[in-house]
Design a protein around this motif. Structure first.
Motif, PDB file in Angstrom:
ATOM      1  N   SER A   1       1.074   6.414  -4.386  1.00  0.00           N
ATOM      2  CA  SER A   1      -0.185   5.694  -4.503  1.00  0.00           C
ATOM      3  C   SER A   1      -0.197   4.872  -5.779  1.00  0.00           C
ATOM      4  CB  SER A   1      -1.359   6.675  -4.513  1.00  0.00           C
ATOM      5  OG  SER A   1      -2.577   6.015  -4.776  1.00  0.00           O
ATOM      6  N   THR A   2      -0.843   3.703  -5.721  1.00  0.00           N
ATOM      7  CA  THR A   2      -1.015   2.890  -6.929  1.00  0.00           C
ATOM      8  C   THR A   2      -2.069   3.483  -7.856  1.00  0.00           C
ATOM      9  OG1 THR A   2      -2.571   1.529  -5.707  1.00  0.00           O
ATOM     10  CG2 THR A   2      -0.324   0.725  -5.852  1.00  0.00           C
TER      11      THR A   2
ATOM     12  N   VAL B   1       3.711   0.871 -14.144  1.00  0.00           N
ATOM     13  CA  VAL B   1       4.696   0.657 -13.093  1.00  0.00           C
ATOM     14  C   VAL B   1       4.409   1.619 -11.950  1.00  0.00           C
ATOM     15  CG1 VAL B   1       7.143   0.742 -12.479  1.00  0.00           C
ATOM     16  CG2 VAL B   1       6.466  -0.096 -14.721  1.00  0.00           C
ATOM     17  N   LYS B   2       4.500   1.107 -10.726  1.00  0.00           N
ATOM     18  CA  LYS B   2       4.383   1.946  -9.539  1.00  0.00           C
ATOM     19  C   LYS B   2       5.724   1.992  -8.818  1.00  0.00           C
ATOM     20  CE  LYS B   2       2.905   2.447  -4.930  1.00  0.00           C
ATOM     21  NZ  LYS B   2       3.729   2.040  -3.801  1.00  0.00           N
TER      22      LYS B   2
ATOM     23  N   PRO C   1       9.902  -1.535  -7.311  1.00  0.00           N
ATOM     24  CA  PRO C   1       8.694  -1.120  -8.035  1.00  0.00           C
ATOM     25  C   PRO C   1       7.857  -2.340  -8.414  1.00  0.00           C
ATOM     26  CG  PRO C   1      10.644  -0.043  -8.943  1.00  0.00           C
ATOM     27  CD  PRO C   1      11.129  -1.092  -7.996  1.00  0.00           C
ATOM     28  N   GLU C   2       6.546  -2.137  -8.528  1.00  0.00           N
ATOM     29  CA  GLU C   2       5.681  -3.206  -9.009  1.00  0.00           C
ATOM     30  C   GLU C   2       5.322  -2.951 -10.463  1.00  0.00           C
ATOM     31  OE1 GLU C   2       2.267  -3.214  -6.399  1.00  0.00           O
ATOM     32  OE2 GLU C   2       1.178  -1.800  -7.664  1.00  0.00           O
TER      33      GLU C   2
ATOM     34  N   TYR D   1       0.603  -9.576 -12.856  1.00  0.00           N
ATOM     35  CA  TYR D   1       1.204  -8.746 -11.806  1.00  0.00           C
ATOM     36  C   TYR D   1       2.587  -9.290 -11.456  1.00  0.00           C
ATOM     37  CZ  TYR D   1      -0.416  -5.227  -8.354  1.00  0.00           C
ATOM     38  OH  TYR D   1      -0.650  -4.090  -7.637  1.00  0.00           O
ATOM     39  N   LYS D   2       3.593  -8.410 -11.420  1.00  0.00           N
ATOM     40  CA  LYS D   2       4.935  -8.792 -10.989  1.00  0.00           C
ATOM     41  C   LYS D   2       5.407  -7.842  -9.891  1.00  0.00           C
ATOM     42  CE  LYS D   2       6.430 -10.864 -15.363  1.00  0.00           C
ATOM     43  NZ  LYS D   2       7.424 -10.836 -16.469  1.00  0.00           N
ATOM     44  N   ASN D   3       6.034  -8.425  -8.876  1.00  0.00           N
ATOM     45  CA  ASN D   3       6.558  -7.653  -7.739  1.00  0.00           C
ATOM     46  C   ASN D   3       5.470  -6.825  -7.052  1.00  0.00           C
ATOM     47  OD1 ASN D   3       9.247  -8.540  -7.805  1.00  0.00           O
ATOM     48  ND2 ASN D   3       9.764  -7.068  -9.401  1.00  0.00           N
ATOM     49  N   GLN D   4       4.283  -7.389  -6.944  1.00  0.00           N
ATOM     50  CA  GLN D   4       3.194  -6.708  -6.240  1.00  0.00           C
ATOM     51  C   GLN D   4       3.633  -6.337  -4.830  1.00  0.00           C
ATOM     52  OE1 GLN D   4      -0.290  -9.113  -5.719  1.00  0.00           O
ATOM     53  NE2 GLN D   4      -1.406  -7.543  -4.582  1.00  0.00           N
ATOM     54  N   GLN D   5       3.379  -5.086  -4.455  1.00  0.00           N
ATOM     55  CA  GLN D   5       3.781  -4.588  -3.141  1.00  0.00           C
ATOM     56  C   GLN D   5       2.695  -4.917  -2.113  1.00  0.00           C
ATOM     57  OE1 GLN D   5       4.409  -0.442  -3.976  1.00  0.00           O
ATOM     58  NE2 GLN D   5       6.131  -0.849  -5.346  1.00  0.00           N
TER      59      GLN D   5
END
Length: 734
Positions: free
Chosen positions: A109-110, A489-490, A507-508, A537-541
């Motif tokens: 979970s984020t 980081v997620k 990972p985001e 935000y980078k690499n948002q899932q």
């Protein structure tokens, strides 16, 4: 702002045992806004002394504000969204627009979910009843320097009631619309010298408010039961052991879907759109009944059970406090949903999971008054998740099966430090290093009338340093200014639905900039807290559609290279006269994709043969497109307590407005709505019992949670929420 630290364990236990409404400073008067003691930063502080965006919901408020599951928190916490994906038992949490929308149960979970400081890495395990709760703390923004796991969205901390030194017991019974009833009870007190215990249980039954358009059969009955036991043992003068065990069973019905438009089945039968609010449809087939262990025609619903065990040991070493938290979680998911909302068996699904999580956390923290408060910790987690799902889909005669086995192992080292540079200025520094390995073994998606592919193992790992830098400045004794920069980081993970390949997504990463003020006015009778934030935000899932050369269009979770979110929150509380309390909150957020090329499904389908291979993939630039979340929500409550004719009386109403939402799953707008609730409670002054009347959805507002376009219809299905319901309540304390 004056710092409040409670060093005496007896004072902490006493505060934890009281309802939130009673947790006030002994020096306050009847017109003082209450200051709840929280443990959001792993130490006891007044909520106004925490330099971060924090909302607290007291245990007494849960019933009054009709919060019976974690999903209901979105109606009282600014910029929080919680919904059960597509009507099922898989909740997804989003804070300030940061969060996922997926129905599988294998990804992290984020938003971190914690129960008595124990992380729940899979949100499906949080759908049991909320019962015997002291308070719930919701922190907005990246977390990781204080809590068990890294998150980009925030944290929801659920703190249950601790055992009490004096004997206490209570029981509450509630009966309401659609023959729904709830019974919860607890007993707490000293068992032996140095040993305290508490036992609490709850059961919720009935409440079927929907019905089958073809058969008239009811749908929506709750069938939840849970029991929790807690022991607190003073092993020595310096060592305390807290043991907890919770067991829950959930056999509740699922949520039925409505048709928003005429729907033509694969067999050419047209089912008219639903005009009645409560109408739905389902029909469990023989083949899906066989694999799910159900009977033909059974209703959508769950057959879940979970066991949580934890042992917390705290030791005063003289120069520092040592805390050890050992925990084990076991959860079994068995859930059948009918996503097409008809008897046509066009999009029926059965989920199954066996989840085991073992975790260990060690923390060492300063316990002396001084300018430097420090804490350092180590967190280890080992997860096993065997799961999958069967789908009966439009025009496909054989069931589609996607099984998987996932293993996760992670270790994190973290520290959080605050330094009182001057009498007014406090500096905060937190750091975390985390290493995680994830692997998933699966043959992919296949039809039961075909030979499954060979099993393949996919793996991904994460090695990240995250942290927080902040300052807190006392503008006056009653006003705190704070500013924070945090990186969260997620974890990456795997798509486990509608895909022939489980290749991992990355990972985001999120860098959050936030500043805010917490202040009290007019002799502490008025409180105003505000914050503004910007997220890089980078690499948002995100859920999206990709094309596989041999399989064609497949649903996948993918990464958006760059996006951003900004917004603000305002929370206001006022006690203008004795007995009258007013609270209001307003939040706003806006987000856009900055770099994102996604598949143009229409153009790609036109550029390739009908049955493939799909060699030509056409992309569209979505930079500048708004992120799909409600821009605004507004909420509040007004309550008045008074005495008359030997009676204590309390009248309360709470309300929440949620802006419209673009549903990416259904390519349509879920309309905005207002939700109002009301409560009235009375009983003889100084008596040990109270009676109450509550109304949820006072104005019988129609509103939807999610929409679903999986059935191939030009018009989607939707998951509506109940209309007006009424309940009476009797509570007794001993």
């Amino acid at each position: 702002m004056k710092r409040l630290l409670l060093g005496a364990s007896g004072a902490v236990l006493a505060l934890a045992a009281l309802p939130a409404a009673a947790q006030t400073n002994s020096q306050t008067n009847a017109t003082t806004v209450q200051d709840i003691v929280v443990t959001a930063q792993r130490r006891e502080q007044a909520s106004q002394d925490v330099g971060a965006s924090l909302s607290v919901v007291g245990g007494q408020e849960l019933d009054e504000k009709n919060i019976s599951v974690v999903n209901d928190l979105e109606n009282v916490v600014p910029n929080l969204e919680v919904d059960s994906q597509f009507g099922g038992g898989q909740p997804q949490f989003r804070i300030r627009g940061v969060g996922a929308r997926e129905y599988s149960s294998n990804n992290a979970s984020t938003v971190g979910i914690y129960v008595d400081e124990v992380a729940h890495p899979y949100t499906v395990t949080t759908q049991g009843a909320l019962f015997d709760i002291a308070r719930i703390e919701v922190l907005r923004g990246p977390q990781g320097t204080l809590y068990g796991s890294n998150t980009t969205g925030g944290a929801v901390n659920i703190i249950t009631n601790a055992p009490t030194a004096d004997f206490r017991a209570g029981v509450t019974g509630e009966y309401g619309s659609y023959d729904r009833y709830k019974l919860d009870a607890y007993v707490s007190g000293q068992i032996a010298e140095g040993l305290l215990g508490r036992l609490a249980l709850v059961t919720e039954q009935g409440g079927a408010w929907q019905y089958n358009r073809d058969t008239g059969q009811k749908l929506g009955d709750l069938d939840k039961t849970a029991v929790r036991g807690r022991l607190t043992w003073d092993a020595t003068d310096d060592v305390t052991v807290d043991l907890a065990a919770t067991y829950m069973v959930d056999k509740s019905d699922g949520l039925g879907f409505r048709l928003l438009g005429d729907y033509t089945t694969a067999g050419g039968v047209t089912i008219p759109k639903d005009t009645a609010w409560r109408i739905t449809g389902w029909s469990l087939s023989e083949q899906l009944a066989k694999v799910s262990g159900r009977s033909v025609g059974d209703k959508p619903g769950r057959d879940n059970d979970g066991l949580d065990l934890s042992a917390r040991v705290t030791a005063n070493l003289g120069w520092a406090d040592l805390t050890s938290i050992s925990a084990y979680q076991s959860f079994t998911r068995s859930e059948y949903n009918d996503w097409d909302g008809t008897s046509a068996r066009e999009s029926d699904v059965f989920f199954y999971n066996d989840i085991d999580v073992l975790s260990q956390e060690l923390r060492l923290a300063s316990n002396k008054d001084g300018r430097w408060n420090w804490m350092t910790g180590l967190h280890y987690s080992n997860e096993s998740n065997d799961g999958g799902f069967y789908t009966e889909y439009r025009a496909i005669t054989a069931l589609i099966h996607t099984p998987y086995k996932q293993d996760v192992e992670s270790i994190g080292v973290f520290t959080n430090n605050s330094f009182q540079a001057t009498d007014r200025l406090n500096l905060v520094l937190g750091l975390r290093y985390e290493y995680e390995e994830r692997s998933l073994t699966s043959p992919g998606t296949y039809r039961l009338n075909a030979t499954p592919g060979a099993e393949a193992t996919y793996s991904t790992d994460m090695s990240e340093v995250t942290g927080k830098l902040g300052l807190e400045y006392d503008l006056s004794d009653n006003a705190l200014f704070y500013a924070n920069v945090a990186r969260g980081v997620k974890s990456g993970g795997f798509t486990t639905y509608n895909a022939t390949s489980a290749t991992p997504f990355a990972p985001e990463e999120l860098i959050a900039y936030e500043t805010g003020v917490k202040s009290d006015f007019l002799d502490h009778s008025m409180r105003l807290n505000g914050s503004v934030f910007y997220y890089d935000y980078k690499n948002q899932q995100v859920q999206t559609v990709l094309y596989d050369r041999t399989s064609g269009r497949v649903g996948k979770i993918d990464n958006v290279p760059k996006s951003h979110i900004y917004g603000a929150e305002l929370e206001f509380e006022w006690t203008p006269i004795a007995g009258l309390s007013i609270s209001q909150n307003l939040s706003y957020k806006h987000g856009e994709y900055d770099e994102y090329n996604s598949v143009d499904t229409t153009a790609t389908a036109a550029a390739n043969p009908t049955n493939g291979p799909w060699d030509v993939i056409i992309y569209t630039d979505r930079a500048g497109e708004k992120l799909p979340f409600p821009k605004m929500n507004y909420g509040g409550s007004v309550a008045y307590d008074w005495q008359m004719a030997g009676l204590d009386l309390r009248a309360e109403t709470n309300y929440n407005y949620r802006d419209d939402l673009y549903s990416t799953s259904a390519s349509s707008i879920i309309p905005a709505y207002w939700l109002w609730n009301a409560n009235f409670t009375t009983g003889p002054t100084n008596a040990n019992w109270r009676v109450g009347l509550s109304v949820r959805n006072l104005f019988n507002t129609y509103y939807e949670e999610t929409r679903n376009g999986f059935n191939g219809s030009a018009r989607p299905t939707t998951s509506p929420q109940p209309g007006r319901t009424v309940a009476v309540r009797l509570s007794m304390d001993f």
